[in-house]
Design a protein around this motif. Sequence first.
Motif, PDB file in Angstrom:
ATOM      1  N   LEU A 179      -7.961   5.920  -6.270  1.00 38.13           N
ATOM      2  CA  LEU A 179      -7.356   4.621  -5.963  1.00 38.13           C
ATOM      3  C   LEU A 179      -6.910   3.975  -7.263  1.00 38.13           C
ATOM      4  O   LEU A 179      -7.718   3.758  -8.170  1.00 38.13           O
ATOM      5  CB  LEU A 179      -8.350   3.708  -5.240  1.00 38.13           C
ATOM      6  CG  LEU A 179      -7.829   2.293  -4.926  1.00 38.13           C
ATOM      7  CD1 LEU A 179      -6.630   2.343  -3.990  1.00 38.13           C
ATOM      8  CD2 LEU A 179      -8.943   1.431  -4.332  1.00 38.13           C
ATOM      9  N   HIS A 200      -2.834   5.124  -3.255  1.00 39.87           N
ATOM     10  CA  HIS A 200      -3.790   6.187  -2.934  1.00 39.87           C
ATOM     11  C   HIS A 200      -3.195   7.520  -3.382  1.00 39.87           C
ATOM     12  O   HIS A 200      -2.046   7.836  -3.068  1.00 39.87           O
ATOM     13  CB  HIS A 200      -4.076   6.210  -1.434  1.00 39.87           C
ATOM     14  CG  HIS A 200      -4.692   4.948  -0.922  1.00 39.87           C
ATOM     15  ND1 HIS A 200      -6.036   4.689  -1.006  1.00 39.87           N
ATOM     16  CD2 HIS A 200      -4.131   3.846  -0.340  1.00 39.87           C
ATOM     17  CE1 HIS A 200      -6.303   3.501  -0.481  1.00 39.87           C
ATOM     18  NE2 HIS A 200      -5.155   2.966  -0.071  1.00 39.87           N
ATOM     19  N   THR A 249      -5.010   0.600  -8.757  1.00 39.26           N
ATOM     20  CA  THR A 249      -4.597  -0.769  -8.462  1.00 39.26           C
ATOM     21  C   THR A 249      -3.581  -1.215  -9.506  1.00 39.26           C
ATOM     22  O   THR A 249      -3.808  -1.068 -10.708  1.00 39.26           O
ATOM     23  CB  THR A 249      -5.797  -1.728  -8.462  1.00 39.26           C
ATOM     24  OG1 THR A 249      -6.739  -1.290  -7.478  1.00 39.26           O
ATOM     25  CG2 THR A 249      -5.360  -3.147  -8.114  1.00 39.26           C
ATOM     26  N   VAL A 267       0.854  -1.195   0.000  1.00 38.07           N
ATOM     27  CA  VAL A 267       0.000   0.000   0.000  1.00 38.07           C
ATOM     28  C   VAL A 267       0.884   1.238   0.000  1.00 38.07           C
ATOM     29  O   VAL A 267       1.781   1.376   0.844  1.00 38.07           O
ATOM     30  CB  VAL A 267      -0.954   0.026   1.210  1.00 38.07           C
ATOM     31  CG1 VAL A 267      -1.776   1.316   1.226  1.00 38.07           C
ATOM     32  CG2 VAL A 267      -1.879  -1.192   1.175  1.00 38.07           C
ATOM     33  N   GLU A 296      -1.097  -4.415 -10.745  1.00 35.54           N
ATOM     34  CA  GLU A 296      -0.840  -5.852 -10.634  1.00 35.54           C
ATOM     35  C   GLU A 296       0.470  -6.187 -11.335  1.00 35.54           C
ATOM     36  O   GLU A 296       0.673  -5.807 -12.495  1.00 35.54           O
ATOM     37  CB  GLU A 296      -1.989  -6.639 -11.237  1.00 35.54           C
ATOM     38  CG  GLU A 296      -3.282  -6.480 -10.449  1.00 35.54           C
ATOM     39  CD  GLU A 296      -4.461  -7.141 -11.135  1.00 35.54           C
ATOM     40  OE1 GLU A 296      -4.747  -8.303 -10.783  1.00 35.54           O
ATOM     41  OE2 GLU A 296      -5.066  -6.508 -12.010  1.00 35.54           O
ATOM     42  N   THR A 342      -0.279  -7.452  -5.853  1.00 34.65           N
ATOM     43  CA  THR A 342      -1.295  -6.451  -6.152  1.00 34.65           C
ATOM     44  C   THR A 342      -1.047  -5.261  -5.238  1.00 34.65           C
ATOM     45  O   THR A 342      -1.038  -5.404  -4.013  1.00 34.65           O
ATOM     46  CB  THR A 342      -2.721  -6.993  -5.925  1.00 34.65           C
ATOM     47  OG1 THR A 342      -2.952  -8.099  -6.801  1.00 34.65           O
ATOM     48  CG2 THR A 342      -3.762  -5.906  -6.192  1.00 34.65           C
ATOM     49  N   ARG A 396      -1.863  -1.212  -4.033  1.00 34.87           N
ATOM     50  CA  ARG A 396      -2.887  -0.174  -3.996  1.00 34.87           C
ATOM     51  C   ARG A 396      -2.179   1.158  -3.774  1.00 34.87           C
ATOM     52  O   ARG A 396      -1.427   1.327  -2.808  1.00 34.87           O
ATOM     53  CB  ARG A 396      -3.881  -0.441  -2.880  1.00 34.87           C
ATOM     54  CG  ARG A 396      -4.561  -1.795  -3.023  1.00 34.87           C
ATOM     55  CD  ARG A 396      -6.025  -1.790  -2.593  1.00 34.87           C
ATOM     56  NE  ARG A 396      -6.684  -3.081  -2.600  1.00 34.87           N
ATOM     57  CZ  ARG A 396      -6.870  -3.859  -3.652  1.00 34.87           C
ATOM     58  NH1 ARG A 396      -6.392  -3.493  -4.801  1.00 34.87           N
ATOM     59  NH2 ARG A 396      -7.504  -5.002  -3.579  1.00 34.87           N
TER      60      ARG A 396
END
Length: 277
Positions: free
Chosen positions: A254, A244, A256, A200, A258, A240, A242
């Motif tokens: 957001l 912000h 994402t 994150v 991968e 994965t 994330r």
Amino acid sequence: MDILRYSAFTTDPKGGNPAGVVLDAAGLDDAAMQAIAADVGYSETAFLFHEPDRVAVRYFSPLAEVPFCGHATIATAAAYAERFGLGPLRLQSQVGTIEVETRVGVDGLTATLRSVPPHTEPIGAGALEALLRALRWDATDLDPALPVRVAYAGARHPVVAAGTRARLADLDYDVPALTALMAEHDWTTIDLVWRESATVFHARNPFPPGGVYEDPATGAAAAAFGGYLRELGLVEVPATLRIHQGHDLGRPSLVTVELDADPGSGVAVTGTAVPIE
């Protein structure tokens, strides 16, 4: 000619990063596209050209053309899917073919793009010193676990990691100095990041060459950053992530990302997109 407006990486038109979209730009020359992008005023506007064997895309900021833009690609895919149906879309950009897939999920219309193969480049000591000076940062502000590199996945973005969330929140850079430095080194945005946990992150992206102080969500930089993490072994793959972004601007986003284990593969970037009324 319809000029559509979508916000990417959000389910709320008041969040995310807005983009202009022209689904049929036939007959427009460079000057016309630049004028439209300046009039729209968003960080990017995408223009599609339907050719016999492909769909070409070009991206313009209010001040200049850029080779690749992630959030405008997500916005374009959403606009295209709403009018012509869900499914794959192949876009021929200046940096290569961008594969985009659209679908409807629990959060609404979602698009996933796959970037061109990413790589990183070292940054010279002089350029790094000038970059920190323009940002009004110093070496003590950096996270030593995430070294400064120039990351590429269609456009070039220096990755500069802050040691704290407070450092990331305090964005006050020297606009003329950073603009000149970015032009000298062909940098599209500066990818300022802070690592909250293993997967994150929080990001901010100054974009003065495009006439934008800060981008609220930057898909191209997110793809480049994902490639940076994989190449330098800073995240276990597959992964994965994330990211912000936009919270400090009041436009939460957001993104994402991968990553698979193949170091030569493109990076998948996913986000929702909604029309702006």
